[in-house]
Design an enzyme around this catalytic site. Structure first.
Site, PDB file in Angstrom:
ATOM      1  N   HIS A  67       0.874  -1.177   0.000  1.00 54.51           N
ATOM      2  CA  HIS A  67       0.000   0.000   0.000  1.00 54.51           C
ATOM      3  C   HIS A  67       0.914   1.231   0.000  1.00 54.51           C
ATOM      4  O   HIS A  67       2.035   1.164   0.504  1.00 54.51           O
ATOM      5  CB  HIS A  67      -0.829  -0.048   1.286  1.00 54.51           C
ATOM      6  CG  HIS A  67      -1.884   0.997   1.401  1.00 54.51           C
ATOM      7  ND1 HIS A  67      -1.604   2.289   1.770  1.00 54.51           N
ATOM      8  CD2 HIS A  67      -3.226   0.944   1.210  1.00 54.51           C
ATOM      9  CE1 HIS A  67      -2.730   2.988   1.807  1.00 54.51           C
ATOM     10  NE2 HIS A  67      -3.731   2.198   1.466  1.00 54.51           N
ATOM     11  N   ASP A  84       2.795  -4.686   7.998  1.00 54.68           N
ATOM     12  CA  ASP A  84       1.604  -3.865   7.847  1.00 54.68           C
ATOM     13  C   ASP A  84       0.432  -4.836   7.878  1.00 54.68           C
ATOM     14  O   ASP A  84       0.147  -5.521   6.899  1.00 54.68           O
ATOM     15  CB  ASP A  84       1.694  -3.116   6.509  1.00 54.68           C
ATOM     16  CG  ASP A  84       0.385  -2.473   6.110  1.00 54.68           C
ATOM     17  OD1 ASP A  84      -0.619  -2.651   6.822  1.00 54.68           O
ATOM     18  OD2 ASP A  84       0.358  -1.786   5.062  1.00 54.68           O
ATOM     19  N   GLN A 111      -4.793  -5.124   6.702  1.00 58.82           N
ATOM     20  CA  GLN A 111      -5.831  -6.001   6.153  1.00 58.82           C
ATOM     21  C   GLN A 111      -5.898  -7.328   6.895  1.00 58.82           C
ATOM     22  O   GLN A 111      -6.860  -8.068   6.750  1.00 58.82           O
ATOM     23  CB  GLN A 111      -5.565  -6.273   4.666  1.00 58.82           C
ATOM     24  CG  GLN A 111      -5.694  -5.059   3.772  1.00 58.82           C
ATOM     25  CD  GLN A 111      -7.120  -4.549   3.663  1.00 58.82           C
ATOM     26  OE1 GLN A 111      -8.082  -5.290   3.878  1.00 58.82           O
ATOM     27  NE2 GLN A 111      -7.260  -3.278   3.352  1.00 58.82           N
ATOM     28  N   LYS A 141     -10.456  -0.884  10.158  1.00 56.41           N
ATOM     29  CA  LYS A 141     -10.581  -2.092   9.347  1.00 56.41           C
ATOM     30  C   LYS A 141     -10.845  -3.309  10.233  1.00 56.41           C
ATOM     31  O   LYS A 141     -10.821  -4.445   9.789  1.00 56.41           O
ATOM     32  CB  LYS A 141      -9.310  -2.296   8.522  1.00 56.41           C
ATOM     33  CG  LYS A 141      -9.107  -1.201   7.465  1.00 56.41           C
ATOM     34  CD  LYS A 141      -7.899  -1.480   6.619  1.00 56.41           C
ATOM     35  CE  LYS A 141      -7.358  -0.241   5.968  1.00 56.41           C
ATOM     36  NZ  LYS A 141      -8.048   0.126   4.740  1.00 56.41           N
ATOM     37  N   CYS A 149      -4.638   2.487  -3.766  1.00 61.02           N
ATOM     38  CA  CYS A 149      -3.396   2.941  -3.120  1.00 61.02           C
ATOM     39  C   CYS A 149      -2.271   1.932  -3.310  1.00 61.02           C
ATOM     40  O   CYS A 149      -1.438   1.748  -2.417  1.00 61.02           O
ATOM     41  CB  CYS A 149      -3.601   3.201  -1.629  1.00 61.02           C
ATOM     42  SG  CYS A 149      -4.737   4.533  -1.306  1.00 61.02           S
TER      43      CYS A 149
HETATM   44  C1  LIG Z   1      -2.477  -2.812   3.487  1.00 60.79           C
HETATM   45  C2  LIG Z   1      -2.775  -1.423   3.957  1.00 60.79           C
HETATM   46  N1  LIG Z   1      -1.806  -0.679   4.509  1.00 60.79           N
HETATM   47  C3  LIG Z   1      -2.035   0.556   4.973  1.00 60.79           C
HETATM   48  C4  LIG Z   1      -3.272   1.142   4.889  1.00 60.79           C
HETATM   49  C5  LIG Z   1      -3.458   2.533   5.405  1.00 60.79           C
HETATM   50  O1  LIG Z   1      -4.296   2.527   6.496  1.00 60.79           O
HETATM   51  P1  LIG Z   1      -4.779   3.895   7.175  1.00 60.79           P
HETATM   52  O2  LIG Z   1      -5.239   4.759   6.033  1.00 60.79           O
HETATM   53  O3  LIG Z   1      -5.885   3.483   8.072  1.00 60.79           O
HETATM   54  O4  LIG Z   1      -3.621   4.483   7.877  1.00 60.79           O
HETATM   55  C6  LIG Z   1      -4.316   0.416   4.325  1.00 60.79           C
HETATM   56  C7  LIG Z   1      -5.650   1.015   4.201  1.00 60.79           C
HETATM   57  O5  LIG Z   1      -6.176   1.247   3.153  1.00 60.79           O
HETATM   58  C8  LIG Z   1      -4.064  -0.892   3.846  1.00 60.79           C
HETATM   59  O6  LIG Z   1      -5.024  -1.618   3.288  1.00 60.79           O
END
Ligand SMILES: Cc1ncc(COP(=O)(O)O)c(C=O)c1O
Lengths: 158, 414
Positions: B130, B207, B210, B233, B372
């Site tokens: 992401h 990370d 998900q 999430k 993203c």
């Molecule tokens: C795999 C992953 N990493 C990071 C993020 C970023 O999360 P946040 O926008 O809640 O900080 C997301 C959310 O879309 C994600 O799916």
């Protein structure tokens, strides 16, 4: 097909998408710009030859959704042979219609009227028009500029 | 047995009742919510906990001796305990409450990694990250002159594990990888990745944005150095998240934000920082969201349990894969297993946004675009896909609605 879907994706729009008018880059364009929508990745190029304040040739290319492509095609049709001042007026009328602020325009452009209820997609429909405006402002600047750098869409806001 | 299950089988009708949004009509149609990858819906117990905090006792935390403040502090801190248990961390102090995944990654980049890299050193990520796990490292690269190395992804959307391993060298100073890809739903072999990192003595972060709603996480048995996720999430509110870090790392990390709540004492000559984790939690946090996150976790662990979640989601995965096979001209990116029910789809030559709009008009909420993860989609030569992401409250009806919507889209563009 649901009624609402057919309000947005009318036959007029689907036809313009399938066989767009004025598709291609105008050679030796006097005016050109690239438009980019960073949210969805849509890319549009608008190029034109303008002589004595009048469009002599106008073209576009697009890697985009159907709404953006059809909108560009409608723009080509509406503005071919038009004077610059007429074109500017039309662009602002079209934008007002999409934003739900103006009267409905006659002709194929009217097919986009339903977009005022879908602001998320208004950006797609407006991208070619914004790119044209940029081309008129710039003169021929697009050549050599990598697509995406002239980010017209940043003005569109969220 | 849990509140919504019997003999390991989910009672989906009862479960759907505690998600108020599911009873909403969307453009005159029943809502089919297939965008849980972006954010999950919130169950009543989360909504009520947030409401309760504002209605019955708004107060700041860690200050004031009055009852309301004590209550708020205790509910806030009870989330930390819930997170510790949820991740099976060894020590509650290893749980730093943040504003989300993004905040956690940035904190580790600036506070832990920055002082450990110089020109020529490398940070390893994967091609399926992401943007939140790409951009902070690029910023660090530009600041320090270190290199960002990207482990490739195979044609089926899974990580090229042998390439990943071979990219860990003496120059590698940090590894940060996604656990489950938000674009494809593919699950990475995290144990194997940690093992490779440990063998080379390189700290590794996951990370888990998900992952947390689909997989049980045990940071002690996994033995990762850091792990981050977002509350929204995990059936919780937006604006709150977690950074788990090993105590030995957190202790040596300087705070990135100064202010109230992160100090022991302040004079104009010298300020002594508070201990871990308070030194990373400057200023008044989103207290209601933190309380809500605690409830989100309790919803998962008390009302459901991961056995029930996994069984239901794997059932959805298999059923959806089968149903989507019958849609003409549909291509799914990221077919590798193991995966969770997230489908990145391309429908013929029809642009993702057109598909998304036509689905929306049928009440089907999906995400369209690059999710993203632009570099990942570029790897597969597409600028955008239509992503349907399922969660625990989805049922067979939702699969039907998706397939029907895709067929309608094809008809319209025929
Ligand atoms: C795999 C992953 N990493 C990071 C993020 C970023 O999360 P946040 O926008 O809640 O900080 C997301 C959310 O879309 C994600 O799916």
């Amino acid at each position: 097909m649901s009624e609402r879907a057919s309000a947005i994706y009318q036959a007029v729009i689907l036809n313009h998408n399938r066989s767009p008018k004025g598709y291609g880059v105008v050679p030796l364009a006097t005016h050109e710009a690239d438009g980019f929508n960073p949210i969805c990745g849509d890319k549009v190029n608008v190029s034109a030859i303008i002589v004595k304040d009048k469009f002599v040739n106008l073209g576009f290319t697009a890697q985009s959704c159907a709404l953006c492509r059809a909108s560009a095609s409608v723009m080509m049709e509406a503005l071919a042979d038009s004077t610059l001042s007429r074109a500017e007026e039309f662009v602002s009328q079209f934008e007002n219609m999409i934003r739900g602020k103006g009267v409905v325009i006659k002709g194929d452009a009217a097919a986009f009227e339903a977009m005022r209820d879908y602001p998320a997609r208004a950006k797609c429909v407006l991208l070619p028009w914004r790119t044209l405006t940029e081309a008129l402002k710039n003169g021929s600047t697009a050549s050599g500029v990598p697509p995406g750098l002239t980010s017209v869409s940043t003005e569109l806001g969220e | 047995m849990s509140r919504f299950s019997r003999n390991g089988k989910l009672n989906i009708e009862e479960l759907r009742k505690v998600f108020p949004v599911l009873s909403r009509q969307i453009r005159g149609k029943k809502l089919t919510y297939l965008d849980s990858g972006a954010t999950t819906l919130k169950p009543l117990r989360v909504i009520e906990a947030v409401d309760h905090y504002y209605r019955n006792g708004t107060a700041n935390i860690h200050r004031g001796v009055h009852l309301l403040s004590e209550e708020a502090t205790s509910r806030y801190e009870s989330t930390r305990t819930a997170v510790k248990d949820f991740l099976n961390a060894g020590d509650e102090r290893e749980i730093v409450l943040t504003s989300g995944t993004t905040a956690g990654i940035n904190l580790v980049a600036k506070s832990f990694v920055k002082s450990r890299v110089k020109t020529g050193d490398e940070i390893l990520i994967t091609a399926m990250e992401h943007h939140a796990n790409i951009v902070p490292w690029q910023m660090l690269r530009d600041e320090t002159g270190c290199k960002l190395v990207v482990a490739p992804v195979l044609e089926d959307g899974s990580l090229d594990v042998s390439a990943f391993k071979s990219l860990i060298t003496g120059r590698t100073k940090f590894i940060s990888c996604v656990w489950i890809s938000n674009a494809f739903g593919v699950i990475n072999p995290v144990k194997e990745m940690v093992h490779a990192a440990k063998s080379a003595g390189v700290p590794i972060m996951f990370d888990a944005a998900q992952a947390v709603a689909h997989e049980a996480v045990d940071v002690q048995s996994l033995d990762c150095d850091f792990l981050v996720f977002s509350g929204h999430k995990l059936f919780g509110p937006t604006g709150v998240g977690v950074l788990y870090g090993k105590m030995k790392h957190l202790e040596v990390m300087p705070p990135q934000m100064g202010g109230g709540d992160m100090i022991k004492s302040v004079s104009f000559e010298k300020t002594i920082y508070a201990d871990v984790p308070a030194k990373f939690e400057a200023g008044t946090p989103d207290i209601a969201a933190v309380i809500g996150l605690g409830e989100g976790i309790r919803f998962v662990t008390e009302d459901l349990g991961f056995d029930v979640i996994r069984a239901h989601e794997q059932e959805l995965l298999v059923a959806a894969e089968l149903a989507l096979q019958d849609v003409p001209d549909l291509k799914i990116l990221g077919t590798a297993h193991p995966k969770v029910p997230i489908f990145s789809m391309i429908l013929g030559k029809i642009h993702a946004h057109d598909v998304g709009t036509i689905l929306d008009l049928q009440g089907v909420a999906v995400r369209t675009g690059h999710h993203c993860a632009q570099p990942l989609l570029a790897r597969f030569g597409v600028p955008a896909t239509v992503r349907a992401s399922f969660s625990i409250y989805n049922d067979q009806e939702d699969i039907k609605a998706l397939v029907q919507g895709l067929r309608k889209t094809l008809e319209m563009f025929a």
